[in-house]
Design a protein around this motif. Structure first.
Motif, mmCIF file in Angstrom:
data_model
loop_
_atom_site.group_PDB
_atom_site.id
_atom_site.type_symbol
_atom_site.label_atom_id
_atom_site.label_comp_id
_atom_site.label_asym_id
_atom_site.label_seq_id
_atom_site.Cartn_x
_atom_site.Cartn_y
_atom_site.Cartn_z
ATOM 1 N N ASP A 21 39.259 48.445 38.382
ATOM 2 C CA ASP A 21 38.041 49.239 38.534
ATOM 3 C C ASP A 21 36.824 48.355 38.281
ATOM 4 O O ASP A 21 36.689 47.786 37.189
ATOM 5 N N VAL A 22 35.952 48.251 39.267
ATOM 6 C CA VAL A 22 34.781 47.377 39.131
ATOM 7 C C VAL A 22 33.891 47.809 37.971
ATOM 8 O O VAL A 22 33.173 46.979 37.388
ATOM 9 N N GLU A 26 31.920 44.238 34.066
ATOM 10 C CA GLU A 26 30.893 43.683 33.186
ATOM 11 C C GLU A 26 31.257 43.832 31.708
ATOM 12 O O GLU A 26 31.083 42.873 30.936
ATOM 13 N N PRO A 27 31.762 44.980 31.242
ATOM 14 C CA PRO A 27 32.144 45.072 29.825
ATOM 15 C C PRO A 27 33.223 44.060 29.438
ATOM 16 O O PRO A 27 33.166 43.485 28.339
ATOM 17 N N ILE A 28 34.198 43.828 30.319
ATOM 18 C CA ILE A 28 35.242 42.845 30.028
ATOM 19 C C ILE A 28 34.641 41.449 29.938
ATOM 20 O O ILE A 28 34.886 40.699 28.988
ATOM 21 N N LEU A 44 42.992 37.856 42.769
ATOM 22 C CA LEU A 44 42.772 38.666 43.974
ATOM 23 C C LEU A 44 43.977 39.560 44.228
ATOM 24 O O LEU A 44 44.575 39.579 45.302
ATOM 25 N N ARG A 45 44.340 40.331 43.221
ATOM 26 C CA ARG A 45 45.523 41.196 43.315
ATOM 27 C C ARG A 45 45.159 42.660 43.454
ATOM 28 O O ARG A 45 46.053 43.518 43.536
ATOM 29 N N THR A 46 43.876 42.969 43.419
ATOM 30 C CA THR A 46 43.460 44.367 43.523
ATOM 31 C C THR A 46 42.380 44.493 44.596
ATOM 32 O O THR A 46 41.665 43.533 44.890
ATOM 33 N N PRO A 47 42.251 45.681 45.178
ATOM 34 C CA PRO A 47 41.205 45.887 46.185
ATOM 35 C C PRO A 47 39.800 45.651 45.629
ATOM 36 O O PRO A 47 38.878 45.342 46.377
ATOM 37 N N ALA A 48 39.643 45.789 44.308
ATOM 38 C CA ALA A 48 38.318 45.659 43.694
ATOM 39 C C ALA A 48 37.957 44.222 43.341
ATOM 40 O O ALA A 48 36.830 43.953 42.918
ATOM 41 N N ALA A 49 38.885 43.282 43.527
ATOM 42 C CA ALA A 49 38.734 41.940 42.954
ATOM 43 C C ALA A 49 37.433 41.245 43.358
ATOM 44 O O ALA A 49 36.755 40.644 42.517
ATOM 45 N N PRO A 183 44.369 43.154 27.374
ATOM 46 C CA PRO A 183 45.575 43.961 27.546
ATOM 47 C C PRO A 183 45.428 44.969 28.686
ATOM 48 O O PRO A 183 44.316 45.386 29.029
ATOM 49 N N ALA A 184 46.558 45.352 29.250
ATOM 50 C CA ALA A 184 46.563 46.343 30.325
ATOM 51 C C ALA A 184 46.036 47.674 29.813
ATOM 52 O O ALA A 184 46.099 47.982 28.618
ATOM 53 N N GLY A 185 45.526 48.472 30.753
ATOM 54 C CA GLY A 185 44.989 49.777 30.391
ATOM 55 C C GLY A 185 43.474 49.758 30.340
ATOM 56 O O GLY A 185 42.833 48.770 30.690
#
Length: 205
Positions: A21-22, A26-28, A44-49, A183-185
């Motif tokens: 999710d785009v 920025e927070p990450i 580049l593994r997600t549509p949002a990358a 971490p994931a999530g």
């Protein structure tokens, strides 16, 4: 534009990021930079990358690159999105020639002596050792590095906060790639910042 060598020496851990999710971008990125990790690899593994690369690039201090770059089309898209460096899981002639021609810092993946020799033929001596653990781990890298004294590596794949110091203690290793820092999530910026702070201190004295 910084060299791939300088980038690898800038941080002990390059976070390997899979962001769905785009809005999380920025927070990450901000939490990672505040924690001391400034080189960020967005896979580049997600549509949002590509949008994630654009968003993270707006964070002051972040040097955002693209990972899982598989071909020239991926390369062009990543550069167009503002990627400052390129990471690939392997080493192919078309991608390598295009990356070198573009002038962008480029870190291709290798797992064998033949891979390294092909890279050297292109004038490259900085590589991603991938997948690090399943390719034989530290023992395999030590054996591979022996004949190639000028080569330096960023091992990636299966490395954890616990095992990273052992990799970083090796002379041929300039940094490691790691996904544990985020971490994931749903991202928790405070947790990411603390993990980044710990990762930033992992380089041996």
């Amino acid at each position: 534009m910084t060299s791939i060598d300088a980038l690898m020496r800038s941080v002990p851990v390059i976070p390997v990021l899979v962001v769905e999710d785009v809005r999380d971008a920025e927070p990450i990125a901000r939490a990672l930079v505040e924690g001391g990790l400034t080189a960020l690899e967005v896979t580049l593994r997600t549509p949002a990358a590509l949008d994630v690369i654009r968003a993270m690039s707006r964070v002051e201090g972040a040097v955002v690159g693209a990972g899982t770059v598989l071909n020239v089309k991926d390369l062009d898209a990543a550069i167009g999105a503002g990627a400052k460096f390129i990471v690939s899981p392997g080493l192919t002639r078309p991608l390598t020639e295009a990356a070198i021609a573009s002038g962008i810092p480029y870190l291709p993946g290798v797992a064998t002596a033949a891979d390294i020799m092909r890279g050297l033929d292109f004038g490259l001596d900085r590589f991603k050792f991938f997948p690090a653990e399943s390719s034989g781990g530290i023992k395999a890298l030590k054996a591979l590095a022996g004949p190639f004294g000028q080569v330096r590596f960023c091992p990636t794949g299966g490395i954890t906060e616990v095992t990273a110091p052992d990799w970083l203690a090796l002379k041929p290793v300039l940094c490691v790639g790691g996904s544990w820092v985020v971490p994931a999530g749903h991202p928790q910026p405070d947790a990411i910042r603390h993990l980044a702070q710990a990762a930033a201190k992992l380089r041996p004295a």
